[in-house]
Each structure stands twice: as C-alpha cells, then as structure tokens.
Design an enzyme around this catalytic site. Structure first.
Site, short mmCIF file in Angstrom:
data_model
loop_
_atom_site.label_atom_id
_atom_site.label_comp_id
_atom_site.label_asym_id
_atom_site.label_seq_id
_atom_site.Cartn_x
_atom_site.Cartn_y
_atom_site.Cartn_z
N HIS A 144 0.15 105.77 43.71
CA HIS A 144 -0.37 104.82 44.70
C HIS A 144 0.61 103.65 44.80
CE1 HIS A 144 -3.46 102.87 47.12
NE2 HIS A 144 -3.20 101.75 46.46
N GLU A 160 8.54 104.58 42.95
CA GLU A 160 7.62 105.73 42.86
C GLU A 160 8.39 106.96 42.39
OE1 GLU A 160 5.01 106.43 46.23
OE2 GLU A 160 5.27 104.37 46.92
N ASP A 213 -8.63 105.71 44.04
CA ASP A 213 -7.61 104.82 43.47
C ASP A 213 -8.08 104.19 42.16
OD1 ASP A 213 -5.94 105.35 45.67
OD2 ASP A 213 -6.92 103.81 46.84
C1 4DW Z 1 -6.49 108.38 49.24
C2 4DW Z 1 -7.74 107.79 49.38
C3 4DW Z 1 -8.43 107.89 50.59
C4 4DW Z 1 -7.91 108.60 51.66
C5 4DW Z 1 -6.67 109.19 51.51
C6 4DW Z 1 -5.97 109.09 50.32
C7 4DW Z 1 -5.75 108.16 47.96
C8 4DW Z 1 -5.38 109.41 47.10
C9 4DW Z 1 -6.41 110.47 47.14
C10 4DW Z 1 -6.37 111.52 48.03
N1 4DW Z 1 -7.47 112.30 47.87
C11 4DW Z 1 -8.24 111.76 46.90
C12 4DW Z 1 -7.61 110.61 46.42
C13 4DW Z 1 -8.30 109.89 45.38
O1 4DW Z 1 -7.84 108.87 44.86
N2 4DW Z 1 -9.51 110.36 44.96
C14 4DW Z 1 -10.07 111.47 45.49
N3 4DW Z 1 -9.43 112.20 46.44
N4 4DW Z 1 -11.28 111.87 45.08
C15 4DW Z 1 -8.71 108.73 52.96
O2 4DW Z 1 -9.50 107.87 53.31
N5 4DW Z 1 -8.58 109.86 53.71
C16 4DW Z 1 -9.30 110.15 54.93
C17 4DW Z 1 -8.47 110.89 55.91
C18 4DW Z 1 -7.28 110.47 56.36
C19 4DW Z 1 -6.43 111.37 57.21
O3 4DW Z 1 -6.72 112.59 57.30
O4 4DW Z 1 -5.43 110.88 57.74
C20 4DW Z 1 -10.44 111.13 54.65
O5 4DW Z 1 -11.41 111.08 55.41
O6 4DW Z 1 -10.29 111.97 53.72
C1 GAR Z 2 3.81 107.29 49.01
O1 GAR Z 2 4.18 105.96 49.20
C2 GAR Z 2 2.55 107.37 48.15
O2 GAR Z 2 2.53 106.40 47.14
C3 GAR Z 2 1.49 107.10 49.18
O3 GAR Z 2 1.89 107.86 50.30
C4 GAR Z 2 3.32 107.94 50.31
C5 GAR Z 2 3.74 109.38 50.41
O4 GAR Z 2 5.12 109.48 50.59
N1 GAR Z 2 0.20 107.48 48.71
C6 GAR Z 2 -0.90 106.79 48.96
O5 GAR Z 2 -0.91 105.80 49.66
C7 GAR Z 2 -2.16 107.32 48.30
N2 GAR Z 2 -3.22 106.38 48.45
P1 GAR Z 2 5.86 110.87 50.32
O6 GAR Z 2 5.14 111.91 51.18
O7 GAR Z 2 7.26 110.63 50.82
O8 GAR Z 2 5.79 111.15 48.87
#
Ligand code: 4DW
Ligand code: GAR
Length: 202
Positions: A111, A176, A147
């Site tokens: 993240h 990262e 997160d």
């Molecule tokens: C994260 C959190 C919320 C969304 C997208 C990414 C952070 C990383 C993560 C991905 N999947 C996860 C996590 C996490 O930390 N914990 C769990 N699963 N359980 C988000 O809001 N995504 C929305 C869609 C976005 C899109 O398709 O562009 C969604 O509705 O899933």
């Molecule tokens: C990265 O900055 C990662 O930390 C972020 O998406 C990018 C993916 O880049 N992830 C999130 O924000 C998750 N909440 P990448 O496809 O080039 O690895």
C-alpha cells in the site's frame, strides 16, 4: 529448502509484480512466482508475466454474479497451481472474508502510504492534502479489514514542496519495488511470527 509457490493478483501495470519476478530470478530467493491472476484482460502486468514464462489467468469480475463466486474461481486457480502464498500487487477488487480467511497469514499487500495513515484510495493525494513531510509505503498481511493487518516492511520518502501527486507517487513506487520483495522473502522464508497486531521478524 523448497521455494514457496506464490500467486500474484494484479489489475494494472504490474510494476510491483515485475519487482517480485526480478527478485525470484535469483535461485536463492525463497519464493517463485507460479501464477499471475488479473481481473482485467488488458492489464500490462499480464505481458510482464508472459515474458517471464509465468502462467497467467484472467477472471473478469463482471462475469460473476457476486463477489463470492468471483473469489471462489480465483481461489480454485491459485490452489490448482499449488500456490502457498498470495501477493496483491495493485489488485483493485475487495476480497470477501471467506477468501481472506482461507489465506490467513499467507497473503500480502503493498500500500502506498505509511499505514495506518491514509488507508483507502489515492493515499498519495491524501498525504499531500494532509501536509505531511514524510510519506512512504507498507507491506502488510491482509486481514478482512481493508489496509489493515500486521506490517512486515515500511519505507519512507520525503515530501518536497514541488511535489504533485504524480511526483510523490513515483518516489514512493521506487521504494515499493525495494520493500515488496523483502517482505515476501520474510514470509516465504518462515521468518514471520505474529504477536497481536505485530509481525516480528527477528
Ligand atoms: C484495496 C482496497 C479497496 C479497493 C481496492 C483495493 C486495497 C488492497 C486490497 C484489494 N483487495 C482487498 C484488499 C484489502 O486490503 N483487503 C481485502 N481485499 N479484503 C476497492 O474499493 N475496490 C473496489 C473496486 C474498484 C475497481 O474495480 O476499480 C471494489 O468495489 O472492490
Ligand atoms: C502501487 O502503487 C500499489 O502500492 C498500489 O497500486 C499501485 C500498483 O502499481 N496499491 C494500492 O493502492 C492498494 N490499495 P503496479 O501495478 O505498477 O504494481
């Protein structure tokens, strides 16, 4: 010791996937990338995987009636490929509690903020708006809360007066790519002990 088989979930560019692929090209690295899964057929990371000779599968979330069936399809593919660890690398779909619990202690996320600050979307923008002077990124175990979860690695970068969201994001992304392979190596190497919210690695 046998290298741990890892499945990487992506939705986009996959530059963090590339960092993991590059690290795993060293035979001494404790993990190998066995499968790359994307919810987007046009994710550039799929090309990175193919170039490295890694199997890929696409599961378009729009083709599933609910989150549980989408997650179950990915889960089956990861298990069929013999994956023991899952890495989220810019994967943008929220995973259901059942999926997360099935990989408890074996799923990592990266993240682009110093958690627990700036959870959620656009954390780099949140950091600029909050006026912090130090930003960074976090590798953590995934729990059902977004997160959240024990932290394995963090790195900091300065926030400069001249920064916009793109400049700060680029500076964080470099870090990262350095810490995600370190975090995965700790987990795959069996060095992680969980005590409460803390991941101890000594
Ligand atoms: C994260 C959190 C919320 C969304 C997208 C990414 C952070 C990383 C993560 C991905 N999947 C996860 C996590 C996490 O930390 N914990 C769990 N699963 N359980 C988000 O809001 N995504 C929305 C869609 C976005 C899109 O398709 O562009 C969604 O509705 O899933
Ligand atoms: C990265 O900055 C990662 O930390 C972020 O998406 C990018 C993916 O880049 N992830 C999130 O924000 C998750 N909440 P990448 O496809 O080039 O690895």
């Amino acid at each position: 010791m046998a290298r741990k088989r890892v499945g990487v979930l992506i939705s986009g560019s996959g530059s963090n996937l590339q960092a993991l692929i590059d690290a795993a090209s060293d035979p001494a690295y404790p993990a190998e990338i066995a499968l790359v899964v994307s919810n987007k057929a046009d994710a550039f990371g799929l090309q990175r995987a193919a170039k490295a000779g890694i199997a890929t599968q696409v599961f378009d979330h729009k083709g599933y009636g609910d989150r549980e069936s989408f997650d179950a399809a990915m889960d089956a593919a990861l298990r069929a490929a013999g994956c023991e660890i899952v890495c989220l690398a810019g994967f943008m779909r929220i995973l259901s509690r059942g999926f997360v619990e099935g990989w408890a202690g074996r799923m990592l996320n990266i993240h682009p903020s110093l958690l627990p600050s700036f959870k959620g979307l656009h954390p780099q923008r949140q950091a600029l708006e909050a006026g912090v002077k130090v930003a960074g990124c976090t590798v953590h175990l995934v729990t059902p809360d977004l997160d959240d979860g024990p932290i394995l690695e963090q790195a900091t970068v300065p926030v400069l007066d001249s920064d916009d969201e793109a400049a700060l994001s680029a500076r964080i992304l470099e870090q990262e790519h350095r810490i995600y392979p370190k975090g995965l190596a700790l987990l795959a190497g069996g060095a992680v002990r969980i005590e409460g919210r803390r991941a101890l690695t000594g």
